[in-house]
Design an enzyme around this catalytic site. Sequence first.
Site, PDB file in Angstrom:
ATOM      1  N   ARG A 170      -1.111  -2.312  12.736  1.00 51.96           N
ATOM      2  CA  ARG A 170       0.226  -2.035  13.267  1.00 51.96           C
ATOM      3  C   ARG A 170       0.241  -2.004  14.791  1.00 51.96           C
ATOM      4  O   ARG A 170       1.306  -1.870  15.406  1.00 51.96           O
ATOM      5  CB  ARG A 170       0.747  -0.686  12.729  1.00 51.96           C
ATOM      6  CG  ARG A 170       0.779  -0.609  11.218  1.00 51.96           C
ATOM      7  CD  ARG A 170       1.061   0.807  10.741  1.00 51.96           C
ATOM      8  NE  ARG A 170       2.469   1.109  10.713  1.00 51.96           N
ATOM      9  CZ  ARG A 170       3.225   1.149   9.603  1.00 51.96           C
ATOM     10  NH1 ARG A 170       2.698   0.929   8.425  1.00 51.96           N
ATOM     11  NH2 ARG A 170       4.493   1.421   9.676  1.00 51.96           N
ATOM     12  N   TYR A 173       2.704  -4.160  16.946  1.00 51.73           N
ATOM     13  CA  TYR A 173       4.100  -3.699  17.061  1.00 51.73           C
ATOM     14  C   TYR A 173       4.178  -2.446  17.930  1.00 51.73           C
ATOM     15  O   TYR A 173       4.958  -2.380  18.888  1.00 51.73           O
ATOM     16  CB  TYR A 173       4.645  -3.424  15.663  1.00 51.73           C
ATOM     17  CG  TYR A 173       6.115  -3.074  15.618  1.00 51.73           C
ATOM     18  CD1 TYR A 173       7.087  -3.963  16.069  1.00 51.73           C
ATOM     19  CD2 TYR A 173       6.545  -1.858  15.079  1.00 51.73           C
ATOM     20  CE1 TYR A 173       8.438  -3.643  16.008  1.00 51.73           C
ATOM     21  CE2 TYR A 173       7.892  -1.538  15.009  1.00 51.73           C
ATOM     22  CZ  TYR A 173       8.833  -2.427  15.471  1.00 51.73           C
ATOM     23  OH  TYR A 173      10.175  -2.105  15.398  1.00 51.73           O
ATOM     24  N   ASP A 174       3.319  -1.464  17.588  1.00 49.72           N
ATOM     25  CA  ASP A 174       3.392  -0.178  18.288  1.00 49.72           C
ATOM     26  C   ASP A 174       3.155  -0.371  19.785  1.00 49.72           C
ATOM     27  O   ASP A 174       3.883   0.165  20.623  1.00 49.72           O
ATOM     28  CB  ASP A 174       2.341   0.795  17.735  1.00 49.72           C
ATOM     29  CG  ASP A 174       2.482   1.033  16.234  1.00 49.72           C
ATOM     30  OD1 ASP A 174       3.276   0.325  15.590  1.00 49.72           O
ATOM     31  OD2 ASP A 174       1.776   1.910  15.709  1.00 49.72           O
ATOM     32  N   ASN A 202      13.563   4.730  10.679  1.00 51.01           N
ATOM     33  CA  ASN A 202      13.851   3.854   9.532  1.00 51.01           C
ATOM     34  C   ASN A 202      15.354   3.746   9.272  1.00 51.01           C
ATOM     35  O   ASN A 202      16.049   4.764   9.191  1.00 51.01           O
ATOM     36  CB  ASN A 202      13.167   4.385   8.272  1.00 51.01           C
ATOM     37  CG  ASN A 202      11.656   4.288   8.363  1.00 51.01           C
ATOM     38  OD1 ASN A 202      11.034   4.998   9.152  1.00 51.01           O
ATOM     39  ND2 ASN A 202      11.076   3.397   7.587  1.00 51.01           N
ATOM     40  N   VAL A 215      10.456  -0.885   2.673  1.00 51.71           N
ATOM     41  CA  VAL A 215      10.559  -0.157   1.415  1.00 51.71           C
ATOM     42  C   VAL A 215      11.957  -0.254   0.807  1.00 51.71           C
ATOM     43  O   VAL A 215      12.086  -0.319  -0.425  1.00 51.71           O
ATOM     44  CB  VAL A 215      10.107   1.316   1.608  1.00 51.71           C
ATOM     45  CG1 VAL A 215      11.088   2.108   2.455  1.00 51.71           C
ATOM     46  CG2 VAL A 215       9.839   1.987   0.287  1.00 51.71           C
ATOM     47  N   GLN A 237       3.770  10.256   1.294  1.00 47.03           N
ATOM     48  CA  GLN A 237       4.164   9.984   2.688  1.00 47.03           C
ATOM     49  C   GLN A 237       5.687  10.027   2.784  1.00 47.03           C
ATOM     50  O   GLN A 237       6.382   9.671   1.829  1.00 47.03           O
ATOM     51  CB  GLN A 237       3.600   8.642   3.180  1.00 47.03           C
ATOM     52  CG  GLN A 237       4.217   7.387   2.631  1.00 47.03           C
ATOM     53  CD  GLN A 237       3.595   6.934   1.311  1.00 47.03           C
ATOM     54  OE1 GLN A 237       3.107   7.729   0.529  1.00 47.03           O
ATOM     55  NE2 GLN A 237       3.623   5.633   1.061  1.00 47.03           N
TER      56      GLN A 237
HETATM   57  N1  UDP Z   1       6.210   1.395   0.876  1.00 49.90           N
HETATM   58  C1  UDP Z   1       5.975   1.523  -0.477  1.00 49.90           C
HETATM   59  N2  UDP Z   1       6.173   0.428  -1.266  1.00 49.90           N
HETATM   60  C2  UDP Z   1       6.623  -0.773  -0.782  1.00 49.90           C
HETATM   61  C3  UDP Z   1       6.891  -0.883   0.597  1.00 49.90           C
HETATM   62  C4  UDP Z   1       6.651   0.217   1.400  1.00 49.90           C
HETATM   63  O1  UDP Z   1       5.588   2.592  -0.957  1.00 49.90           O
HETATM   64  O2  UDP Z   1       6.791  -1.715  -1.580  1.00 49.90           O
HETATM   65  C5  UDP Z   1       5.997   2.565   1.738  1.00 49.90           C
HETATM   66  C6  UDP Z   1       5.099   2.310   2.942  1.00 49.90           C
HETATM   67  O3  UDP Z   1       3.741   2.449   2.599  1.00 49.90           O
HETATM   68  C7  UDP Z   1       5.576   3.374   3.910  1.00 49.90           C
HETATM   69  C8  UDP Z   1       7.064   3.532   3.563  1.00 49.90           C
HETATM   70  O4  UDP Z   1       7.233   2.951   2.279  1.00 49.90           O
HETATM   71  O5  UDP Z   1       4.909   4.596   3.662  1.00 49.90           O
HETATM   72  C9  UDP Z   1       7.984   2.830   4.541  1.00 49.90           C
HETATM   73  O6  UDP Z   1       7.526   1.514   4.707  1.00 49.90           O
HETATM   74  P1  UDP Z   1       8.324   0.389   5.485  1.00 49.90           P
HETATM   75  O7  UDP Z   1       7.536  -0.872   5.315  1.00 49.90           O
HETATM   76  O8  UDP Z   1       9.738   0.359   5.044  1.00 49.90           O
HETATM   77  O9  UDP Z   1       8.332   0.804   7.019  1.00 49.90           O
HETATM   78  P2  UDP Z   1       7.501   1.803   7.943  1.00 49.90           P
HETATM   79  O10 UDP Z   1       8.284   3.057   7.952  1.00 49.90           O
HETATM   80  O11 UDP Z   1       6.122   2.006   7.386  1.00 49.90           O
HETATM   81  O12 UDP Z   1       7.488   1.107   9.239  1.00 49.90           O
END
Ligand code: UDP
Length: 342
Positions: A170, A173-174, A202, A215, A237
Amino acid sequence: MPPSPSPRKAVSKPRSHAKPTRRRSSDKPVSVVTGGAGFLGSHLVDLLLARGHRVTVIDNLITGSTDNIQHLAGNPDFRFIKQDVTEYLYLDGPVDFLWHFASPASPIDYLELPIQTLKVGSLGTHKALGLAMTKGARFLITSTSEVYGDPLVHPQTEAYWGNVNPVGPRGCYDESKRFAEALTMAYHREHGVDTRIVRIFNTYGPRMRVEDGRVVPAFVSQALRGKPITVFGDGTQTRSFCFASDLIEGIYRLMMCTGATASDPCNIGNPHELTMLQFAQEIIKATGSKSRIIHKPLPQDDPKQRRPDITRARKLLGWEPAIPLADGLVPTIAYFRSKITR
Ligand code: UDP
């Protein structure tokens, strides 16, 4: 109304390089939106046009889509330029506000496009700041909660410096967003550019790409297709989801606000926090799906908890989110349904 000149912070050098273009006071304000064909950029463009701006979108469409702006074709106040913002930017005429939204933003996108992600945050921000300076425009950079990395402070306040792994997946991006913030402050302090930094948490809503891997599209599309919902790790999480229109209103207010602290970073997001397991259950309920939940490995450096402290936005902007998750999911699910069954 064109923007009134904002009070500027004391800066270390006079604002010698900025040459505002002269314009008639009756003109509409002019906005440039980089990444304006993307999910959030296109919602901003709609809001700006509704509030009387003339808008130019610059986007190379690597993650954005003309589908998000095609309803604006023929609008005399709207123009689209297909260009990579990491290349030299030239525009005729005055610009009042430059909104730098361009960047891949989903973990899957920036894992696939690490160099473009770093370039748009660094070279793209440099070009956008240069254009803002030349035009005497106010500049806003869309930064991210990812600048806090896997945070050790919870909820995250703007005063927290973060816990980022620069060499992890990551990091592209970060660090590009952290660099973009640093460059923005350098132009503010060195050249007196009037700048804003928003840290976006988010966000969800119509126009997210079905397959962008985040997600919300992942769970909603899985639920609508009757496929298993893929919760990564044990699902403990947390994230906090803000509906797109709430977020865009907060960003608009940040750009328009003035005052001695306006250039300091500002979190915009919804503090309603939930685990990914709870979120999966919310999506199953909201879609009426019979999908079951399965678990997949947690991606490396996935932040364990995230919730914005929005005290600053409340005080500075009089802003807070108005749309609860259950309400925001209705148009979001309807949008994905229209995309999936098409
Ligand atoms: N996540 C999940 N299943 C998925 C996609 C994401 O459980 O199919 C989790 C991911 O591991 C994270 C959270 O959902 O903990 C949010 O992920 P996202 O990719 O939306 O963005 P992030 O907040 O990590 O940048």
